[in-house]
Design an enzyme around this catalytic site. Sequence first.
Site, PDB file in Angstrom:
ATOM      1  N   TYR A  95      36.459  37.738  46.273  1.00  0.00           N
ATOM      2  CA  TYR A  95      37.064  37.416  45.830  1.00  0.00           C
ATOM      3  C   TYR A  95      36.009  35.910  44.950  1.00  0.00           C
ATOM      4  O   TYR A  95      36.412  35.538  43.919  1.00  0.00           O
ATOM      5  CB  TYR A  95      38.014  36.573  45.545  1.00  0.00           C
ATOM      6  CG  TYR A  95      39.623  37.417  45.896  1.00  0.00           C
ATOM      7  CD1 TYR A  95      38.794  38.440  46.129  1.00  0.00           C
ATOM      8  CD2 TYR A  95      40.521  36.953  46.065  1.00  0.00           C
ATOM      9  CE1 TYR A  95      40.167  39.605  45.935  1.00  0.00           C
ATOM     10  CE2 TYR A  95      41.794  37.811  46.026  1.00  0.00           C
ATOM     11  CZ  TYR A  95      41.609  38.858  46.533  1.00  0.00           C
ATOM     12  OH  TYR A  95      42.564  39.582  46.064  1.00  0.00           O
ATOM     13  N   ASP A 148      45.321  38.767  51.001  1.00  0.00           N
ATOM     14  CA  ASP A 148      46.321  39.898  49.907  1.00  0.00           C
ATOM     15  C   ASP A 148      47.560  40.095  49.681  1.00  0.00           C
ATOM     16  O   ASP A 148      48.200  40.330  48.805  1.00  0.00           O
ATOM     17  CB  ASP A 148      45.424  38.867  48.193  1.00  0.00           C
ATOM     18  CG  ASP A 148      45.815  39.083  47.202  1.00  0.00           C
ATOM     19  OD1 ASP A 148      47.413  38.715  46.886  1.00  0.00           O
ATOM     20  OD2 ASP A 148      44.939  39.193  46.023  1.00  0.00           O
ATOM     21  N   ASP A 163      51.424  40.825  50.318  1.00  0.00           N
ATOM     22  CA  ASP A 163      52.745  41.173  49.219  1.00  0.00           C
ATOM     23  C   ASP A 163      53.261  42.220  50.012  1.00  0.00           C
ATOM     24  O   ASP A 163      54.227  42.139  50.015  1.00  0.00           O
ATOM     25  CB  ASP A 163      51.928  42.233  47.815  1.00  0.00           C
ATOM     26  CG  ASP A 163      52.020  41.150  46.836  1.00  0.00           C
ATOM     27  OD1 ASP A 163      51.368  39.915  47.324  1.00  0.00           O
ATOM     28  OD2 ASP A 163      51.949  41.097  45.725  1.00  0.00           O
ATOM     29  N   ASP A 195      43.739  50.126  56.891  1.00  0.00           N
ATOM     30  CA  ASP A 195      44.835  51.230  56.267  1.00  0.00           C
ATOM     31  C   ASP A 195      45.132  51.393  57.119  1.00  0.00           C
ATOM     32  O   ASP A 195      46.633  51.565  57.197  1.00  0.00           O
ATOM     33  CB  ASP A 195      43.880  52.113  55.910  1.00  0.00           C
ATOM     34  CG  ASP A 195      42.521  52.520  56.995  1.00  0.00           C
ATOM     35  OD1 ASP A 195      42.024  51.914  57.469  1.00  0.00           O
ATOM     36  OD2 ASP A 195      42.280  53.849  57.186  1.00  0.00           O
ATOM     37  N   LYS A 247      38.221  46.466  58.230  1.00  0.00           N
ATOM     38  CA  LYS A 247      37.377  47.907  58.286  1.00  0.00           C
ATOM     39  C   LYS A 247      36.319  47.585  58.710  1.00  0.00           C
ATOM     40  O   LYS A 247      35.609  47.893  57.636  1.00  0.00           O
ATOM     41  CB  LYS A 247      37.271  47.584  56.410  1.00  0.00           C
ATOM     42  CG  LYS A 247      37.425  49.594  56.035  1.00  0.00           C
ATOM     43  CD  LYS A 247      38.170  50.193  56.361  1.00  0.00           C
ATOM     44  CE  LYS A 247      38.073  51.672  55.709  1.00  0.00           C
ATOM     45  NZ  LYS A 247      39.394  52.558  56.484  1.00  0.00           N
TER      46      LYS A 247
HETATM   47  C1  IPM Z   1      48.119  35.380  45.392  1.00  0.00           C
HETATM   48  C2  IPM Z   1      47.657  35.598  44.198  1.00  0.00           C
HETATM   49  C3  IPM Z   1      46.165  35.054  43.442  1.00  0.00           C
HETATM   50  C4  IPM Z   1      45.504  35.569  44.583  1.00  0.00           C
HETATM   51  C5  IPM Z   1      45.456  35.146  42.249  1.00  0.00           C
HETATM   52  C6  IPM Z   1      47.179  35.288  41.308  1.00  0.00           C
HETATM   53  C7  IPM Z   1      44.494  34.967  42.063  1.00  0.00           C
HETATM   54  O1  IPM Z   1      48.080  37.001  43.766  1.00  0.00           O
HETATM   55  O2  IPM Z   1      48.304  34.210  45.342  1.00  0.00           O
HETATM   56  O3  IPM Z   1      48.408  36.111  46.328  1.00  0.00           O
HETATM   57  O4  IPM Z   1      45.092  36.791  44.441  1.00  0.00           O
HETATM   58  O5  IPM Z   1      45.368  35.429  45.586  1.00  0.00           O
HETATM   59 MG    MG Z   2      48.497  38.294  45.646  1.00  0.00          MG
END
Ligand code: IPM
Ligand code: MG
Length: 353
Positions: free
Chosen positions: A138, A244, A248, A220, A188
């Site tokens: 990132y 990240d 989620d 994975d 990985k």
């Molecule tokens: C998160 C979000 C952010 C990230 C984005 C909005 C830049 O997805 O906080 O997980 O990728 O870190």
């Molecule tokens: Mg995110």
Amino acid sequence: MKIAILAGDGIGPEIVAQAVRVLETLRSEGLKLELEQGLLGGCAVDVAGEPFPEATRTLVAEADAVILGAVGGPRYDALPRQLRPEQGLLGIRKALNLFANLRPAVLYPELADASTLKPEVVSGLDILIVRELTGDIYFGEPRGIELRNGQRIGYNTMIYSEAEIRRIARVAFQAARKRSCRLCSVDKMNVLESTQLWRDVVTETAGEYPDVELSHMLVDNAAMQLVRNPRQFDVVVTGNMFGDILSDEASMLTGSIGMLPSASLDERNKGLYEPIHGSAPDIAGKDVANPLATVLSVAMMLRYTFDLEEEASRIERAVKKALADGYRTADIYEPGKMKIGTAAMGDAVLASL
Ligand code: IPM
Ligand code: MG
């Protein structure tokens, strides 16, 4: 205690308003809180022409902690990359050196049926994902989109120094110590050198924490194991991109991404606290968003930055009580419960508080 409030975009202002009501209640009871609003993300682009303006830089540098709603929206997606709201978020994390991102995924017993997974797979789930937040692909250079041999190519750099890996590993080992003393590091290494170094340095660091049981998993496989048997995990540590994605995924085990708070900390526990969900432009301004992740972010702030465990757990108990009383926003609604809006959920939390 100086707290910067950055509501951001989309549903940000609605959900942050409920968190602020909680803070104001604590202040009215005598907690010495100073709250100051600032702009980050698309709203900052609209007003100041950039997603992380100078005034916000000063505000957050002087604050002890930051509460953030969410940033971004389709209106801003066509802007040049450095003007996009997401750059404001990445910028504030980098500027404050918030390298340690703690993302708990906890299933509230009241919401066992809200998950898309079978209750017997997720009940009792309590995972902490420790995501490195200021390095990796990132932030790595070089990066870009350019012409080579007549066609466009896009590229990024996945890069970690051993110092960056060691400091996040230590945060994760210490977190594991406070829980079940089990840590799973995700990489990985079968393909990527930067994550081979990750595995090597995490393994070396384990020597400092002989009481913590360390395991390793390829990303994975980890993605698969998270939905196959999520309760095998306790604390998970991983890099910025894998964290990240996996966070989620983990959030969905709990039924709604609208329930999960996060803390992003520097070396001295100054922190930025935000729900892990995004700005949800499709439901913005409709008073339907779930404010509980943001309210729970306030609890994390009181615990991690201000060391106010009693106040933190009081907020968490208030959230549980609101759920136990049957109140649900649309994202966690099930028949037989009371479907209410954002502000009414704030009312329910305040009443329980
Ligand atoms: C998160 C979000 C952010 C990230 C984005 C909005 C830049 O997805 O906080 O997980 O990728 O870190
Ligand atoms: Mg995110």
